[in-house]
Structure formats: structure tokens, C-alpha cells
Motif scaffolding. Structure first.
Motif, PDB file in Angstrom:
ATOM      1  N   ILE A   1       0.867  -1.179   0.000  1.00 24.81           N
ATOM      2  CA  ILE A   1       0.000   0.000   0.000  1.00 24.81           C
ATOM      3  C   ILE A   1       0.902   1.227   0.000  1.00 24.81           C
ATOM      4  O   ILE A   1       1.821   1.334   0.810  1.00 24.81           O
ATOM      5  CB  ILE A   1      -0.940   0.061   1.221  1.00 24.81           C
ATOM      6  CG1 ILE A   1      -1.879  -1.146   1.274  1.00 24.81           C
ATOM      7  CG2 ILE A   1      -1.762   1.360   1.188  1.00 24.81           C
ATOM      8  CD1 ILE A   1      -2.799  -1.166   2.482  1.00 24.81           C
ATOM      9  N   VAL A   2       0.601   2.152  -0.910  1.00 21.58           N
ATOM     10  CA  VAL A   2       1.303   3.427  -0.979  1.00 21.58           C
ATOM     11  C   VAL A   2       0.297   4.519  -0.630  1.00 21.58           C
ATOM     12  O   VAL A   2      -0.732   4.669  -1.299  1.00 21.58           O
ATOM     13  CB  VAL A   2       1.889   3.678  -2.381  1.00 21.58           C
ATOM     14  CG1 VAL A   2       2.564   5.040  -2.441  1.00 21.58           C
ATOM     15  CG2 VAL A   2       2.859   2.567  -2.759  1.00 21.58           C
ATOM     16  N   PHE A   3       0.583   5.254   0.433  1.00 24.62           N
ATOM     17  CA  PHE A   3      -0.237   6.389   0.844  1.00 24.62           C
ATOM     18  C   PHE A   3       0.416   7.645   0.283  1.00 24.62           C
ATOM     19  O   PHE A   3       1.620   7.842   0.440  1.00 24.62           O
ATOM     20  CB  PHE A   3      -0.312   6.482   2.374  1.00 24.62           C
ATOM     21  CG  PHE A   3      -0.944   5.276   3.004  1.00 24.62           C
ATOM     22  CD1 PHE A   3      -2.315   5.110   2.997  1.00 24.62           C
ATOM     23  CD2 PHE A   3      -0.160   4.297   3.588  1.00 24.62           C
ATOM     24  CE1 PHE A   3      -2.898   3.989   3.566  1.00 24.62           C
ATOM     25  CE2 PHE A   3      -0.725   3.175   4.165  1.00 24.62           C
ATOM     26  CZ  PHE A   3      -2.098   3.014   4.165  1.00 24.62           C
ATOM     27  N   THR A   4      -0.375   8.493  -0.346  1.00 29.34           N
ATOM     28  CA  THR A   4       0.209   9.671  -0.956  1.00 29.34           C
ATOM     29  C   THR A   4      -0.521  10.936  -0.547  1.00 29.34           C
ATOM     30  O   THR A   4      -1.740  11.004  -0.584  1.00 29.34           O
ATOM     31  CB  THR A   4       0.275   9.540  -2.493  1.00 29.34           C
ATOM     32  OG1 THR A   4       0.902  10.686  -3.047  1.00 29.34           O
ATOM     33  CG2 THR A   4      -1.086   9.365  -3.120  1.00 29.34           C
ATOM     34  N   GLY A   5       0.258  11.911  -0.109  1.00 24.78           N
ATOM     35  CA  GLY A   5      -0.282  13.212   0.250  1.00 24.78           C
ATOM     36  C   GLY A   5       0.690  13.989   1.102  1.00 24.78           C
ATOM     37  O   GLY A   5       1.276  13.453   2.041  1.00 24.78           O
TER      38      GLY A   5
ATOM     39  N   LEU B   1       2.518  -7.076   4.788  1.00 28.08           N
ATOM     40  CA  LEU B   1       2.069  -5.956   3.959  1.00 28.08           C
ATOM     41  C   LEU B   1       3.140  -4.881   3.946  1.00 28.08           C
ATOM     42  O   LEU B   1       3.599  -4.436   4.989  1.00 28.08           O
ATOM     43  CB  LEU B   1       0.752  -5.398   4.496  1.00 28.08           C
ATOM     44  CG  LEU B   1       0.091  -4.301   3.679  1.00 28.08           C
ATOM     45  CD1 LEU B   1      -0.283  -4.798   2.280  1.00 28.08           C
ATOM     46  CD2 LEU B   1      -1.165  -3.815   4.399  1.00 28.08           C
ATOM     47  N   ASP B   2       3.562  -4.471   2.768  1.00 31.02           N
ATOM     48  CA  ASP B   2       4.622  -3.492   2.563  1.00 31.02           C
ATOM     49  C   ASP B   2       3.984  -2.104   2.462  1.00 31.02           C
ATOM     50  O   ASP B   2       3.216  -1.848   1.527  1.00 31.02           O
ATOM     51  CB  ASP B   2       5.360  -3.862   1.274  1.00 31.02           C
ATOM     52  CG  ASP B   2       6.656  -3.133   1.085  1.00 31.02           C
ATOM     53  OD1 ASP B   2       7.193  -2.575   2.050  1.00 31.02           O
ATOM     54  OD2 ASP B   2       7.144  -3.130  -0.072  1.00 31.02           O
ATOM     55  N   LEU B   3       4.276  -1.214   3.424  1.00 33.13           N
ATOM     56  CA  LEU B   3       3.665   0.117   3.471  1.00 33.13           C
ATOM     57  C   LEU B   3       4.679   1.199   3.106  1.00 33.13           C
ATOM     58  O   LEU B   3       5.824   1.147   3.548  1.00 33.13           O
ATOM     59  CB  LEU B   3       3.124   0.409   4.870  1.00 33.13           C
ATOM     60  CG  LEU B   3       2.085  -0.551   5.433  1.00 33.13           C
ATOM     61  CD1 LEU B   3       1.750  -0.178   6.868  1.00 33.13           C
ATOM     62  CD2 LEU B   3       0.837  -0.562   4.564  1.00 33.13           C
ATOM     63  N   HIS B   4       4.217   2.183   2.320  1.00 30.81           N
ATOM     64  CA  HIS B   4       5.061   3.302   1.918  1.00 30.81           C
ATOM     65  C   HIS B   4       4.246   4.582   1.956  1.00 30.81           C
ATOM     66  O   HIS B   4       3.021   4.555   1.844  1.00 30.81           O
ATOM     67  CB  HIS B   4       5.589   3.102   0.491  1.00 30.81           C
ATOM     68  CG  HIS B   4       6.443   1.897   0.352  1.00 30.81           C
ATOM     69  ND1 HIS B   4       7.786   1.927   0.587  1.00 30.81           N
ATOM     70  CD2 HIS B   4       6.132   0.617   0.027  1.00 30.81           C
ATOM     71  CE1 HIS B   4       8.282   0.721   0.403  1.00 30.81           C
ATOM     72  NE2 HIS B   4       7.290  -0.099   0.070  1.00 30.81           N
ATOM     73  N   ALA B   5       4.946   5.720   2.071  1.00 28.54           N
ATOM     74  CA  ALA B   5       4.265   7.019   2.046  1.00 28.54           C
ATOM     75  C   ALA B   5       5.044   8.002   1.193  1.00 28.54           C
ATOM     76  O   ALA B   5       6.263   8.097   1.288  1.00 28.54           O
ATOM     77  CB  ALA B   5       4.118   7.567   3.468  1.00 28.54           C
ATOM     78  N   GLU B   6       4.312   8.734   0.380  1.00 32.77           N
ATOM     79  CA  GLU B   6       4.833   9.865  -0.376  1.00 32.77           C
ATOM     80  C   GLU B   6       4.289  11.103   0.318  1.00 32.77           C
ATOM     81  O   GLU B   6       3.091  11.192   0.562  1.00 32.77           O
ATOM     82  CB  GLU B   6       4.350   9.790  -1.837  1.00 32.77           C
ATOM     83  CG  GLU B   6       4.799  10.935  -2.711  1.00 32.77           C
ATOM     84  CD  GLU B   6       4.005  12.204  -2.494  1.00 32.77           C
ATOM     85  OE1 GLU B   6       4.637  13.267  -2.338  1.00 32.77           O
ATOM     86  OE2 GLU B   6       2.763  12.146  -2.452  1.00 32.77           O
TER      87      GLU B   6
END
Length: 193
Positions: free
Chosen positions: A45-49, A83-88
Motif C-alpha cells: 500500500i502506498v499512501f500519498t499526500g 504488507l509493505d507500506l510506503h508514504a509519499e
């Protein structure tokens, strides 16, 4: 068909008692992504904001931007094992969400296809603009992108204007530098009104 990679778009940050917090719509998007990941076994999951264009140039401090807060909310809610988590967290618009996530290679190395689509998580009224921008930047269209709509959160009038403005403003270009220039011009014209 299900998406192994989910891309979650933020819906704002507020300040309450001097602390940055996600809006209820942003939290709903995190919840929708986690529900999908638990039910259909997403791997990433990539969270972006980052912060909105109207929040000033400095924006919230690192750790308090939309992507950071969505990632923290997901961890607090409990994520499936592996689960691989990332954030932009640098972006200030939906276009920048797309550009920065791609530039930072946060989507991983998978090739997205109709059999293995990229899942985009947002409110239904936002998904068409996201799809349009993903088509511009990643050249992904049709069933290679899977909509994961979030329930609720009525469509703001401004979203319709942004959707039309994006199509007109970005017509004929897929170059990131040109898209950024055109977006700055669109924002500047909007502020003059």
C-alpha cells in the motif's frame, strides 16, 4: 482479478489543538485500503499526500503530512502480516501525488496489467481524475487500473471544475515538467478569481 498494489490518495489534514490530524475522508480512504488488503491479500500500500496548495508553502512538518498520518493510522489499525507500506509526502496536488510517487518508485517494480492491475483508493468522485493523470504519467488505462471507491464524502463542486480543468490544461502533454508548469499556471489563474 484483484490488485496486489494499492495507491491511496489523501483528502486533507486539519489542525486540532496544534496537532495535525487526518480529515474523516482521509481516514475513510485508509480504512477502505486496509479492508481491501485484508480481504484480497494486497502486498503493498502506498499512501500519498503532503499538504494542499492552500496550506502555505512550508506545509506541516515532516511526520505530520498526509502520507505520514495515513501510514501511521494504518499501522495503528493493524495491518496484515507482510504488507509493505510506503508514504509519499511531498505532494501538494493530485498531479504531484502521481508524479512524486512514480519518481520515488514507490509502486515497486511490478508491471500493471488487466490480470494484475494497480488499485487506486479514493472517493468515487475523485477516481476519474486520478485515472486520467495515471494514464498521462504511467500510460496505464482501462482494466490495468482498478478503482477501489470509498463510500460517502459528497462530491465537492470544485472537483468537477478540477476534472474539466485538468483535461483542458494537460491536453497533449505527458512530460512531467510540462504538466507541472501547466498546473502552476492553472492554480495561479484560479487564485486570481
Amino acid at each position: 482479478m484483484h490488485a496486489d498494489t494499492l495507491w491511496v490518495f489523501g483528502r486533507g489534514v486539519t489542525v486540532v489543538d496544534g496537532r495535525y490530524r487526518l480529515t474523516p475522508d482521509s481516514l475513510a480512504r485508509v480504512d477502505a485500503a486496509l479492508a481491501y488488503a485484508r480481504r484480497l491479500t494486497a502486498a503493498r500500500i502506498v499512501f500519498t499526500g503532503g499538504w494542499s496548495l492552500g496550506a502555505g508553502s512550508a506545509g506541516p512538518p515532516v511526520g505530520s503530512r498526509e502520507g505520514d498520518l495515513m501510514l501511521a493510522a494504518a499501522r495503528r489499525a493493524g495491518t496484515p502480516p507482510g504488507l509493505d507500506l510506503h508514504a509519499e509526502t511531498r505532494s501538494r496536488s493530485t498531479l504531484e501525488n502521481v508524479l512524486h510517487t512514480v519518481e520515488e518508485k514507490l509502486l515497486g517494480e511490478l508491471a500493471f496489467t488487466p490480470a494484475r492491475p494497480l488499485g487506486i483508493v479514493s472517493h468515487g468522485w475523485h477516481l476519474p481524475r486520478i485515472r486520467y493523470l495515471i494514464g498521462k504519467v504511467l500510460r496505464l488505462r482501462g482494466p490495468a487500473v482498478l478503482d477501489i471507491p470509498v463510500v460517502g464524502g459528497g462530491s465537492p463542486w470544485s472537483e468537477r471544475m478540477l476534472a474539466v480543468g485538468s483535461r483542458v490544461c494537460f491536453l497533449g502533454s505527458a512530460d512531467p515538467a510540462t504538466l507541472r508548469r501547466r498546473e502552476r499556471l492553472m492554480v495561479a489563474l484560479g487564485r486570481r478569481r
